[in-house]
Design a protein around this motif. Sequence first.
Motif, mmCIF file in Angstrom:
data_model
loop_
_atom_site.group_PDB
_atom_site.id
_atom_site.type_symbol
_atom_site.label_atom_id
_atom_site.label_comp_id
_atom_site.label_asym_id
_atom_site.label_seq_id
_atom_site.Cartn_x
_atom_site.Cartn_y
_atom_site.Cartn_z
ATOM 1 N N PRO A 139 -6.776 3.715 7.930
ATOM 2 C CA PRO A 139 -8.075 4.390 8.073
ATOM 3 C C PRO A 139 -8.494 5.174 6.828
ATOM 4 O O PRO A 139 -9.679 5.443 6.636
ATOM 5 N N GLU A 140 -7.541 5.511 5.970
ATOM 6 C CA GLU A 140 -7.849 6.298 4.781
ATOM 7 C C GLU A 140 -8.412 5.453 3.641
ATOM 8 O O GLU A 140 -8.909 5.983 2.653
ATOM 9 N N ILE A 141 -8.363 4.139 3.775
ATOM 10 C CA ILE A 141 -8.858 3.247 2.725
ATOM 11 C C ILE A 141 -10.233 2.709 3.121
ATOM 12 O O ILE A 141 -10.407 2.160 4.208
ATOM 13 N N GLU A 142 -11.181 2.884 2.221
ATOM 14 C CA GLU A 142 -12.539 2.386 2.476
ATOM 15 C C GLU A 142 -12.530 0.857 2.520
ATOM 16 O O GLU A 142 -11.905 0.205 1.682
ATOM 17 N N LEU A 143 -13.219 0.315 3.495
ATOM 18 C CA LEU A 143 -13.292 -1.130 3.649
ATOM 19 C C LEU A 143 -14.726 -1.590 3.403
ATOM 20 O O LEU A 143 -15.656 -1.021 3.948
ATOM 21 N N VAL A 144 -14.885 -2.604 2.555
ATOM 22 C CA VAL A 144 -16.198 -3.125 2.202
ATOM 23 C C VAL A 144 -16.209 -4.617 2.507
ATOM 24 O O VAL A 144 -15.277 -5.338 2.145
ATOM 25 N N LEU B 60 0.801 -1.221 0.000
ATOM 26 C CA LEU B 60 0.000 0.000 0.000
ATOM 27 C C LEU B 60 0.841 1.281 0.000
ATOM 28 O O LEU B 60 0.326 2.350 -0.294
ATOM 29 N N LYS B 61 2.126 1.170 0.304
ATOM 30 C CA LYS B 61 3.018 2.334 0.215
ATOM 31 C C LYS B 61 3.303 2.697 -1.239
ATOM 32 O O LYS B 61 3.563 3.856 -1.551
ATOM 33 N N THR B 62 3.263 1.698 -2.116
ATOM 34 C CA THR B 62 3.650 1.943 -3.504
ATOM 35 C C THR B 62 2.490 1.914 -4.495
ATOM 36 O O THR B 62 2.633 2.378 -5.613
ATOM 37 N N GLU B 63 1.369 1.346 -4.084
ATOM 38 C CA GLU B 63 0.239 1.212 -5.009
ATOM 39 C C GLU B 63 -0.957 2.039 -4.535
ATOM 40 O O GLU B 63 -1.165 2.221 -3.343
ATOM 41 N N ASN B 64 -1.731 2.515 -5.499
ATOM 42 C CA ASN B 64 -2.910 3.311 -5.210
ATOM 43 C C ASN B 64 -4.113 2.385 -5.021
ATOM 44 O O ASN B 64 -4.614 1.810 -5.977
ATOM 45 N N VAL B 65 -4.541 2.239 -3.776
ATOM 46 C CA VAL B 65 -5.686 1.383 -3.459
ATOM 47 C C VAL B 65 -6.727 2.248 -2.760
ATOM 48 O O VAL B 65 -6.465 2.832 -1.723
ATOM 49 N N SER B 66 -7.931 2.332 -3.344
ATOM 50 C CA SER B 66 -8.974 3.184 -2.759
ATOM 51 C C SER B 66 -9.951 2.394 -1.893
ATOM 52 O O SER B 66 -10.585 2.952 -1.008
ATOM 53 N N LYS B 67 -10.066 1.073 -2.166
ATOM 54 C CA LYS B 67 -10.991 0.231 -1.401
ATOM 55 C C LYS B 67 -10.369 -1.131 -1.189
ATOM 56 O O LYS B 67 -9.651 -1.635 -2.055
ATOM 57 N N VAL C 194 -10.302 -7.445 10.261
ATOM 58 C CA VAL C 194 -10.902 -6.229 9.691
ATOM 59 C C VAL C 194 -10.695 -5.041 10.630
ATOM 60 O O VAL C 194 -10.398 -3.931 10.185
ATOM 61 N N GLU C 195 -10.837 -5.270 11.916
ATOM 62 C CA GLU C 195 -10.636 -4.207 12.904
ATOM 63 C C GLU C 195 -9.211 -3.650 12.824
ATOM 64 O O GLU C 195 -9.003 -2.439 12.792
ATOM 65 N N LYS C 196 -8.241 -4.547 12.775
ATOM 66 C CA LYS C 196 -6.839 -4.114 12.690
ATOM 67 C C LYS C 196 -6.567 -3.428 11.352
ATOM 68 O O LYS C 196 -5.845 -2.433 11.287
ATOM 69 N N LEU C 197 -7.151 -3.951 10.284
ATOM 70 C CA LEU C 197 -6.990 -3.361 8.957
ATOM 71 C C LEU C 197 -7.495 -1.921 8.956
ATOM 72 O O LEU C 197 -6.846 -1.023 8.418
ATOM 73 N N THR C 198 -8.637 -1.697 9.570
ATOM 74 C CA THR C 198 -9.227 -0.368 9.653
ATOM 75 C C THR C 198 -8.350 0.577 10.474
ATOM 76 O O THR C 198 -8.210 1.751 10.136
ATOM 77 N N GLN C 199 -7.752 0.066 11.534
ATOM 78 C CA GLN C 199 -6.864 0.889 12.368
ATOM 79 C C GLN C 199 -5.588 1.258 11.620
ATOM 80 O O GLN C 199 -5.132 2.400 11.695
ATOM 81 N N LEU C 200 -5.010 0.303 10.897
ATOM 82 C CA LEU C 200 -3.749 0.548 10.197
ATOM 83 C C LEU C 200 -3.914 1.418 8.954
ATOM 84 O O LEU C 200 -3.014 2.179 8.607
#
Length: 134
Positions: free
Chosen positions: A80-85, A41-48, A72-78
């Motif tokens: 937060p700028e990426i939408e999670l579905v 995610l440091k090198t690639e543009n991921v919006s969701k 999912v909880e940890k993913l959201t914490q790490l």
Amino acid sequence: MAIDYGSKRTGIAVTDELQIIASGLTTVETKNVFTFLETYLKTENVSKIIVGEPKRLNNEASSIATEINKFVEKLTQLFPEIELVRLDERFTSKIAFQTMIDSGLKKKQRQNKALLDEIAATILLQDYMSSQRF
């Protein structure tokens, strides 16, 4: 990006910039998934990020649901700028296995569970993208 989380392996799929087609990216050991995601995610543009939500046929959560919810909880914490579905992932593994058969893979190749997880993530992402078009 789509993630097919598993207790041992996690399949990951991505799409092109125009979000036309989903492609399998890799399968990583679940214990290394956050390290992989941080680097990617440091090198690639991921919006969701689409994460599979495993359910039984009667619509109840499957046995791995608690583990996935923690993920999912940890993913959201790490990130937060990426939408999670969350998306129902019933039958993705079965469809992935059938896809392996239909594509002509030999029995030995079909036993590759890492490939199965990657294909399942790809199906999950393609399903999400298709649902957004209609």
